[in-house]
Design a protein around this motif. Structure first.
Motif, PDB file in Angstrom:
ATOM      1  N   ALA A   1       0.747  -1.092   0.003  1.00 43.12           N
ATOM      2  CA  ALA A   1       0.146  -0.047  -0.124  1.00 43.12           C
ATOM      3  C   ALA A   1       1.055   1.330  -0.137  1.00 43.12           C
ATOM      4  O   ALA A   1       2.093   1.282   0.542  1.00 43.12           O
ATOM      5  CB  ALA A   1      -0.853  -0.043   1.086  1.00 43.12           C
ATOM      6  N   GLY A   2       0.443   2.266  -0.704  1.00 46.71           N
ATOM      7  CA  GLY A   2       1.339   3.455  -0.729  1.00 46.71           C
ATOM      8  C   GLY A   2       0.217   4.727  -0.943  1.00 46.71           C
ATOM      9  O   GLY A   2      -0.893   4.281  -1.084  1.00 46.71           O
ATOM     10  N   PHE A   3       0.914   5.798  -0.611  1.00 50.85           N
ATOM     11  CA  PHE A   3       0.182   6.931  -0.468  1.00 50.85           C
ATOM     12  C   PHE A   3       0.911   8.049  -1.510  1.00 50.85           C
ATOM     13  O   PHE A   3       2.259   8.214  -1.166  1.00 50.85           O
ATOM     14  CB  PHE A   3      -0.070   7.635   0.761  1.00 50.85           C
ATOM     15  CG  PHE A   3      -1.088   6.749   1.614  1.00 50.85           C
ATOM     16  CD1 PHE A   3      -2.224   7.447   1.774  1.00 50.85           C
ATOM     17  CD2 PHE A   3      -0.643   5.864   2.134  1.00 50.85           C
ATOM     18  CE1 PHE A   3      -3.381   6.568   2.637  1.00 50.85           C
ATOM     19  CE2 PHE A   3      -1.588   5.207   3.201  1.00 50.85           C
ATOM     20  CZ  PHE A   3      -2.970   5.617   3.219  1.00 50.85           C
ATOM     21  N   MET A   4       0.575   8.747  -2.214  1.00 47.23           N
ATOM     22  CA  MET A   4       1.165  10.022  -2.905  1.00 47.23           C
ATOM     23  C   MET A   4       0.215  11.306  -3.090  1.00 47.23           C
ATOM     24  O   MET A   4      -0.909  10.917  -2.980  1.00 47.23           O
ATOM     25  CB  MET A   4       1.589   9.582  -4.243  1.00 47.23           C
ATOM     26  CG  MET A   4       2.626   8.593  -4.384  1.00 47.23           C
ATOM     27  SD  MET A   4       2.983   7.674  -6.084  1.00 47.23           S
ATOM     28  CE  MET A   4       3.209   9.576  -6.874  1.00 47.23           C
ATOM     29  N   GLY A   5       0.665  12.338  -3.075  1.00 46.86           N
ATOM     30  CA  GLY A   5      -0.027  13.555  -3.532  1.00 46.86           C
ATOM     31  C   GLY A   5       0.779  14.801  -3.277  1.00 46.86           C
ATOM     32  O   GLY A   5       1.931  14.938  -3.286  1.00 46.86           O
ATOM     33  N   SER A   6       0.041  15.679  -2.542  1.00 47.82           N
ATOM     34  CA  SER A   6       0.421  17.150  -2.410  1.00 47.82           C
ATOM     35  C   SER A   6       0.712  17.373  -1.201  1.00 47.82           C
ATOM     36  O   SER A   6       1.444  18.612  -0.837  1.00 47.82           O
ATOM     37  CB  SER A   6      -0.659  18.256  -2.940  1.00 47.82           C
ATOM     38  OG  SER A   6      -1.730  18.200  -2.259  1.00 47.82           O
TER      39      SER A   6
ATOM     40  N   MET B   1      -4.568  13.764  -1.850  1.00 49.80           N
ATOM     41  CA  MET B   1      -3.719  12.526  -1.676  1.00 49.80           C
ATOM     42  C   MET B   1      -4.302  11.358  -2.142  1.00 49.80           C
ATOM     43  O   MET B   1      -5.711  11.391  -2.621  1.00 49.80           O
ATOM     44  CB  MET B   1      -3.151  12.108  -0.216  1.00 49.80           C
ATOM     45  CG  MET B   1      -2.426  13.039   0.501  1.00 49.80           C
ATOM     46  SD  MET B   1      -0.713  13.392  -0.172  1.00 49.80           S
ATOM     47  CE  MET B   1      -0.011  11.783   0.552  1.00 49.80           C
ATOM     48  N   THR B   2      -3.706  10.364  -2.715  1.00 50.66           N
ATOM     49  CA  THR B   2      -4.268   8.968  -3.043  1.00 50.66           C
ATOM     50  C   THR B   2      -3.699   7.800  -2.402  1.00 50.66           C
ATOM     51  O   THR B   2      -2.440   7.826  -2.461  1.00 50.66           O
ATOM     52  CB  THR B   2      -4.157   9.011  -4.656  1.00 50.66           C
ATOM     53  OG1 THR B   2      -4.937   7.887  -5.007  1.00 50.66           O
ATOM     54  CG2 THR B   2      -2.786   8.949  -5.363  1.00 50.66           C
ATOM     55  N   ARG B   3      -4.173   7.075  -1.897  1.00 48.99           N
ATOM     56  CA  ARG B   3      -3.994   5.560  -1.512  1.00 48.99           C
ATOM     57  C   ARG B   3      -3.870   4.791  -2.507  1.00 48.99           C
ATOM     58  O   ARG B   3      -4.980   4.579  -3.506  1.00 48.99           O
ATOM     59  CB  ARG B   3      -4.863   5.241  -0.440  1.00 48.99           C
ATOM     60  CG  ARG B   3      -4.423   3.835   0.188  1.00 48.99           C
ATOM     61  CD  ARG B   3      -5.224   3.327   1.190  1.00 48.99           C
ATOM     62  NE  ARG B   3      -4.799   2.138   1.954  1.00 48.99           N
ATOM     63  CZ  ARG B   3      -5.265   1.105   1.273  1.00 48.99           C
ATOM     64  NH1 ARG B   3      -6.142   0.798   0.279  1.00 48.99           N
ATOM     65  NH2 ARG B   3      -4.997  -0.142   1.971  1.00 48.99           N
ATOM     66  N   VAL B   4      -2.780   4.052  -2.826  1.00 51.95           N
ATOM     67  CA  VAL B   4      -2.805   2.966  -4.009  1.00 51.95           C
ATOM     68  C   VAL B   4      -2.413   1.541  -3.337  1.00 51.95           C
ATOM     69  O   VAL B   4      -1.686   1.597  -2.685  1.00 51.95           O
ATOM     70  CB  VAL B   4      -1.939   3.618  -5.311  1.00 51.95           C
ATOM     71  CG1 VAL B   4      -2.221   5.022  -5.875  1.00 51.95           C
ATOM     72  CG2 VAL B   4      -0.406   3.709  -4.573  1.00 51.95           C
ATOM     73  N   THR B   5      -2.954   0.593  -4.191  1.00 47.34           N
ATOM     74  CA  THR B   5      -2.781  -0.737  -3.871  1.00 47.34           C
ATOM     75  C   THR B   5      -2.475  -1.499  -5.101  1.00 47.34           C
ATOM     76  O   THR B   5      -2.926  -1.150  -6.188  1.00 47.34           O
ATOM     77  CB  THR B   5      -3.748  -1.493  -3.049  1.00 47.34           C
ATOM     78  OG1 THR B   5      -4.900  -1.298  -3.685  1.00 47.34           O
ATOM     79  CG2 THR B   5      -3.774  -0.795  -1.788  1.00 47.34           C
ATOM     80  N   GLY B   6      -1.655  -2.610  -5.183  1.00 45.87           N
ATOM     81  CA  GLY B   6      -1.161  -3.266  -6.354  1.00 45.87           C
ATOM     82  C   GLY B   6       0.220  -3.353  -6.785  1.00 45.87           C
ATOM     83  O   GLY B   6       0.876  -2.702  -6.165  1.00 45.87           O
ATOM     84  N   PRO B   7       0.454  -3.871  -8.011  1.00 44.44           N
ATOM     85  CA  PRO B   7       1.889  -3.898  -8.334  1.00 44.44           C
ATOM     86  C   PRO B   7       2.639  -2.664  -8.566  1.00 44.44           C
ATOM     87  O   PRO B   7       3.855  -2.417  -8.265  1.00 44.44           O
ATOM     88  CB  PRO B   7       1.676  -4.609  -9.781  1.00 44.44           C
ATOM     89  CG  PRO B   7       0.342  -5.176  -9.498  1.00 44.44           C
ATOM     90  CD  PRO B   7      -0.527  -4.536  -8.850  1.00 44.44           C
ATOM     91  N   ILE B   8       1.833  -1.335  -8.644  1.00 49.89           N
ATOM     92  CA  ILE B   8       2.393  -0.241  -8.716  1.00 49.89           C
ATOM     93  C   ILE B   8       3.158   0.281  -7.608  1.00 49.89           C
ATOM     94  O   ILE B   8       4.221   1.027  -7.413  1.00 49.89           O
ATOM     95  CB  ILE B   8       1.445   0.904  -9.279  1.00 49.89           C
ATOM     96  CG1 ILE B   8       2.071   2.016 -10.011  1.00 49.89           C
ATOM     97  CG2 ILE B   8       0.469   1.271  -8.221  1.00 49.89           C
ATOM     98  CD1 ILE B   8       3.006   1.741 -10.916  1.00 49.89           C
TER      99      ILE B   8
END
Length: 490
Positions: free
Chosen positions: A233-238, A262-269
């Protein structure tokens, strides 16, 4: 003899001034955009001695050669590992322009696209920090955090507490913070003392300590904001890791509040997001975290649903040869078919970006720009305002987010299925001087989330008209023009 000294000194100064001007004409334009070269030449010719001192201090827009070579070596390592796996799945449904953009991004930033991802936008300031803290509480292996500004305060104490609990569980917790930006905050000493107390491994990014042999142009900063937990799990944004007022007495007096996304992302990325952190950690500490780097993205569960997203992480900055984020934005705007929507707190584009945006209007596209009604940085705000008239004349809709909020979100969406979110502003600093990271996303469900956020901006703000802008006093527009010229000094 003494009577001859003043004329002699005057003659020497004239010769020195002439030599500076001739040298500037030869040296300044090298490897520099015409607009930046012209701005520097004007500064050197109009104020020669001050201009040349400024050029020597901040005229180099690249990091030291040794640092760039290490980044290039990391990119080669990433590219070799990426070539061993196919993460993007079926590309047959991709438009040709999107496939080309993915190739361009990978060529410049080394990281490949991956399918099978999920992403959720978080627009509330405290909810975002709470969500990151909750994610840290699930960590079993590692927590990697990287923020431009880090502060231990009432808003972020939950995040710090979650890191402490993770350390106590035996989780490796690491944090990177920009040297200049984080040292400016009021609670700097308390912040890093707290990190030491709870056992977080931390390092400054791009320190400016000449007496320790650590020096580059002081305003080349690492502006990235990201968090990775266990590689899943990751978070990216401003958003930075600090109170919404930035704990600044000036901001508090004005009642300023930052609005983020911000966005929370899951998966291979997520593996690619972690690769950005691992690269920066190695560049700052010399420690190559092989155990984490060897966890392939294919081992992370992919979202099998039809709504799964194609994503690509795009790092950029003065450690790279090309302006990765600028090239990405240009491709997006020129490839759009009916809609371009840009959100940026600091909008100071270069000439190519302005042509792309206004040309989109000429092609009949709907183009919208969301910016703040007020500014927190005077010179940048005036430089930004200098673009409003040509944008309005071209047909761009400019929406002003109301005071006392600073709309600090940074994202671009085109048409119905492609968007970018991350740390990069649509300005010259983010294009050339700052280390940034963005997330390219293809998927209608994600863009639908972003459309809802953009509608919220419209509901809260107001649209600027050309008639209203033309009533601006001449003194204000003069300041805007001066600020734009200053912003070109890269």
């Amino acid at each position: 003899m003494n009577d001859q000294l003043p004329p002699l000194i005057g003659g020497i100064l004239i010769l020195v001034d002439l030599a500076i001007r001739i040298a500037a004409l030869i040296i300044v334009p090298r490897d520099r955009k015409p607009t930046a070269a012209m701005a520097w030449l004007l500064a050197i010719f109009l104020i020669p001695f001050i201009g040349i001192i400024l050029f020597l201090l901040i005229g180099n827009v690249k990091l030291p050669k040794k640092r760039r070579e290490k980044q290039a070596e990391l990119n080669r390592m990433i590219a070799e590992r990426a070539s061993e796996v196919e993460l993007a799945g079926d590309r047959s449904a991709w438009p040709d322009w999107f496939a080309g953009l993915v190739r361009q991004n990978q060529s410049l930033g080394a990281l490949p696209a991956a399918s099978g991802n999920s992403a959720t936008l978080i627009g509330d300031y405290t909810t975002s920090i709470d969500a990151m803290a909750a994610e840290i509480d699930t960590a079993t292996r590692f927590v990697n955090a990287e923020f431009y500004i880090v502060s231990f305060d009432a808003t972020t104490k939950g995040f710090f507490a979650a890191m402490e609990r993770a350390v106590q569980r035996g989780v490796a917790v690491r944090l990177l913070a920009d040297y200049v930006a984080s040292r400016r905050v009021a609670a700097h000493d308390e912040t890093f003392a707290e990190l030491d107390r709870i056992g977080v491994k931390w390092s400054y990014m791009l320190p400016v300590r000449p007496f320790k042999g650590e020096y580059q142009r002081p305003d080349l900063r690492n502006h990235r904001k990201l968090l990775v937990v266990d590689g899943r799990a990751g978070f990216m944004g401003s958003q930075n890791l600090i109170d919404r007022s930035y704990n600044s007495p000036k901001n508090i007096k004005r009642g300023l509040q930052w609005q983020e996304l911000m966005t929370r992302v899951t998966g291979p990325i997520v593996a690619a997001t972690n690769a950005v952190f691992l690269s920066d950690w190695y560049l700052e500490t010399g420690e190559l975290l092989e155990a984490e780097a060897n966890v392939p993205a294919r081992d992370v569960p992919a979202d099998p649903s039809p709504d799964a997203l194609v994503c690509q992480v795009v790092p950029s900055g003065p450690g790279y040869v090309g302006e990765n984020n600028l090239r990405q934005f240009l491709t997006l705007v020129t490839s759009a078919q009916h809609t371009v929507i840009i959100t940026s707190p600091y909008f100071v584009p270069d000439e190519a970006m302005m042509y792309a945006i206004t040309s989109a209007c000429e092609r009949g596209l709907e183009v919208q720009l969301f910016v703040s009604e007020i500014g927190d940085q005077g010179s940048v705000w005036h430089a930004q305002r200098s673009y409003y008239k040509p944008l309005l004349q071209a047909g761009v809709q400019i929406w002003l987010y109301p005071a006392p909020f600073i709309l600090h979100s940074k994202h671009v969406s085109i048409d119905d299925d492609v968007a970018v979110i991350g740390s990069s502003n649509m300005d010259i600093r983010s294009f050339a001087l700052n280390s940034e990271v963005t997330l390219l996303v293809r998927g209608e469900t994600f863009v639908a989330q972003m459309r809802a956020v953009e509608q919220g901006y419209r509901d809260a703000g107001r649209r600027l008209t050309l008639e209203e802008w033309e009533k601006e006093p001449a003194s204000a527009t003069f300041l805007d023009g001066v600020a734009r010229l200053t912003s070109a000094l890269q």
